[in-house]
Design an enzyme around this catalytic site. Structure first.
Site, PDB file in Angstrom:
ATOM      1  N   GLY A 160     -18.415  -2.652 -31.440  1.00  0.00           N
ATOM      2  CA  GLY A 160     -18.589  -3.102 -32.815  1.00  0.00           C
ATOM      3  C   GLY A 160     -17.579  -4.161 -33.182  1.00  0.00           C
ATOM      4  N   ARG A 177     -24.293  -8.940 -31.485  1.00  0.00           N
ATOM      5  CA  ARG A 177     -24.532 -10.343 -31.854  1.00  0.00           C
ATOM      6  C   ARG A 177     -23.704 -11.279 -30.980  1.00  0.00           C
ATOM      7  NH1 ARG A 177     -23.349  -9.452 -38.173  1.00  0.00           N
ATOM      8  NH2 ARG A 177     -21.601  -8.309 -37.220  1.00  0.00           N
ATOM      9  N   ASP A 197     -26.427  -3.313 -27.439  1.00  0.00           N
ATOM     10  CA  ASP A 197     -26.533  -2.305 -28.488  1.00  0.00           C
ATOM     11  C   ASP A 197     -26.074  -0.988 -27.880  1.00  0.00           C
ATOM     12  OD1 ASP A 197     -27.354  -0.391 -30.370  1.00  0.00           O
ATOM     13  OD2 ASP A 197     -29.141  -1.525 -30.919  1.00  0.00           O
ATOM     14  N   VAL A 198     -25.083  -0.340 -28.485  1.00  0.00           N
ATOM     15  CA  VAL A 198     -24.557   0.898 -27.899  1.00  0.00           C
ATOM     16  C   VAL A 198     -25.591   2.016 -27.896  1.00  0.00           C
ATOM     17  CG1 VAL A 198     -22.142   0.365 -28.428  1.00  0.00           C
ATOM     18  CG2 VAL A 198     -23.518   1.662 -30.089  1.00  0.00           C
ATOM     19  N   ASN A 231     -15.461   1.980 -31.909  1.00  0.00           N
ATOM     20  CA  ASN A 231     -15.490   1.566 -33.306  1.00  0.00           C
ATOM     21  C   ASN A 231     -16.908   1.445 -33.861  1.00  0.00           C
ATOM     22  OD1 ASN A 231     -14.523   0.054 -35.822  1.00  0.00           O
ATOM     23  ND2 ASN A 231     -15.819  -1.479 -34.828  1.00  0.00           N
ATOM     24  N   TYR A 240     -24.666  11.113 -42.127  1.00  0.00           N
ATOM     25  CA  TYR A 240     -23.432  10.379 -41.842  1.00  0.00           C
ATOM     26  C   TYR A 240     -22.242  11.337 -41.757  1.00  0.00           C
ATOM     27  CZ  TYR A 240     -19.518   7.181 -42.177  1.00  0.00           C
ATOM     28  OH  TYR A 240     -18.340   6.512 -41.941  1.00  0.00           O
ATOM     29  N   LYS A 298     -19.820  12.207 -38.398  1.00  0.00           N
ATOM     30  CA  LYS A 298     -18.365  12.070 -38.368  1.00  0.00           C
ATOM     31  C   LYS A 298     -17.691  13.426 -38.130  1.00  0.00           C
ATOM     32  CE  LYS A 298     -18.238   7.668 -38.678  1.00  0.00           C
ATOM     33  NZ  LYS A 298     -17.798   6.867 -37.515  1.00  0.00           N
ATOM     34  N   GLY A 343     -10.701   5.960 -45.639  1.00  0.00           N
ATOM     35  CA  GLY A 343     -11.550   6.158 -46.803  1.00  0.00           C
ATOM     36  C   GLY A 343     -12.350   4.900 -47.084  1.00  0.00           C
ATOM     37  N   THR A 370     -15.936  -3.666 -46.141  1.00  0.00           N
ATOM     38  CA  THR A 370     -16.500  -4.439 -45.034  1.00  0.00           C
ATOM     39  C   THR A 370     -18.004  -4.541 -45.294  1.00  0.00           C
ATOM     40  OG1 THR A 370     -16.954  -2.472 -43.681  1.00  0.00           O
ATOM     41  CG2 THR A 370     -14.766  -3.485 -43.441  1.00  0.00           C
TER      42      THR A 370
END
Length: 264
Positions: free
Chosen positions: A19, A45, A71-72, A98, A164, A168, A195, A199
């Site tokens: 990433g 990209r 792409d992972v 990441n 999500y 995590k 936190g 981005t």
């Protein structure tokens, strides 16, 4: 550098960052370049990677920068990754997992299953895959550092974030278990859990709805990608006998995943 404390030099260590084409990954790449690492930058990209490589090498002319566009989520591409690296870069010393994302804020009854699969593949399966690939060499050489970019969402779960948060939480458990697995070696394992970071994260989460994305940070000063990269460099540069298990970082106006004091 402090004269009272001997930080670990990262010069000439091989560092792989996923990433890496923007946001936190790009900020980490710059800090690793400044530290003198040989870089393997992975992202989807190619044009972004090419631009970043050019910029880094203009600033740090001696730094080796190798880019890999993939792409992972593509497990077959990950299987080929190490073998296709230049010989001088195949012994990875630092793995920074990441790449990650959130998609949507649906309640559990409305979760989009395609988005669910994307989040699980990117945030969980890819980390397992890359750790398996590169930890073997670290064990053989009895050195290395695995850094997983997690989130405060690993610890504070909230409505609209079921998948999500679950990914995590998985990453938190995986990182802890990996540390147990590697405890008899000199390989270190760290989770970085920020936190609110400004981005493209929220823009991706809301699929380009800039109004919703901007509202996440409205009325507060969020963390920046550079702040998170600084956490990563701190963990990496502790002396070899020191293992930072996790760094949890909030913006000053934040006390939990969704506990934010906003100014009018």
């Amino acid at each position: 550098m402090s004269r009272f404390y001997a930080e670990l030099s990262l010069r000439d260590q091989v560092a792989l960052v996923t990433g890496a084409s923007g946001g936190i990954g790009e900020a980490i790449a710059w800090r690793l370049a400044e530290a003198g690492c040989k870089l393997i930058l992975v992202a989807r990209r190619q044009e972004k990677l090419d631009a970043l490589r050019e910029d880094i090498q203009k600033t740090f002319s001696q730094v080796v920068v190798h880019t890999v566009a993939l792409d992972v989520q593509d497990s077959s591409a990950l299987d080929r990754l190490q073998a296709e690296l230049p010989a001088e870069l195949q012994a990875v010393d630092i793995l920074v997992n990441n790449a990650g994302l959130a998609l949507g804020t649906f309640p559990v009854q409305d979760n989009d299953l395609a988005d669910v699969q994307t989040m699980i593949s990117t945030n969980c399966a890819a980390v397992v895959h890359l750790t398996k690939l590169f930890s073997k060499g670290m064990i053989d050489r009895n050195r290395g550092h695995i850094v997983n970019l997690s989130s405060v969402a690993a610890h504070t779960h909230y409505g609209g974030g079921s998948i999500y948060c679950a990914t995590k939480a998985f990453l938190d458990a995986f990182t802890t278990a990996a540390r147990h697995d590697l405890v008899a070696t000199d390989v270190r394992v760290t989770a970085i859990s920020p936190g609110a970071v400004k981005t493209d994260f929220s823009n991706v989460r809301f699929k380009g709805d800039s109004q919703k994305a901007d509202a996440v940070y409205q009325g507060m000063t969020p963390l920046l990608a550079a702040d998170v990269a600084d956490n990563v460099l701190y963990a990496l540069t502790r002396p070899a006998h020191v293992q930072i298990a996790e760094i949890i970082t909030y913006a000053t106006a934040q006390s939990g995943a969704q506990n934010i004091a906003r100014k009018q």
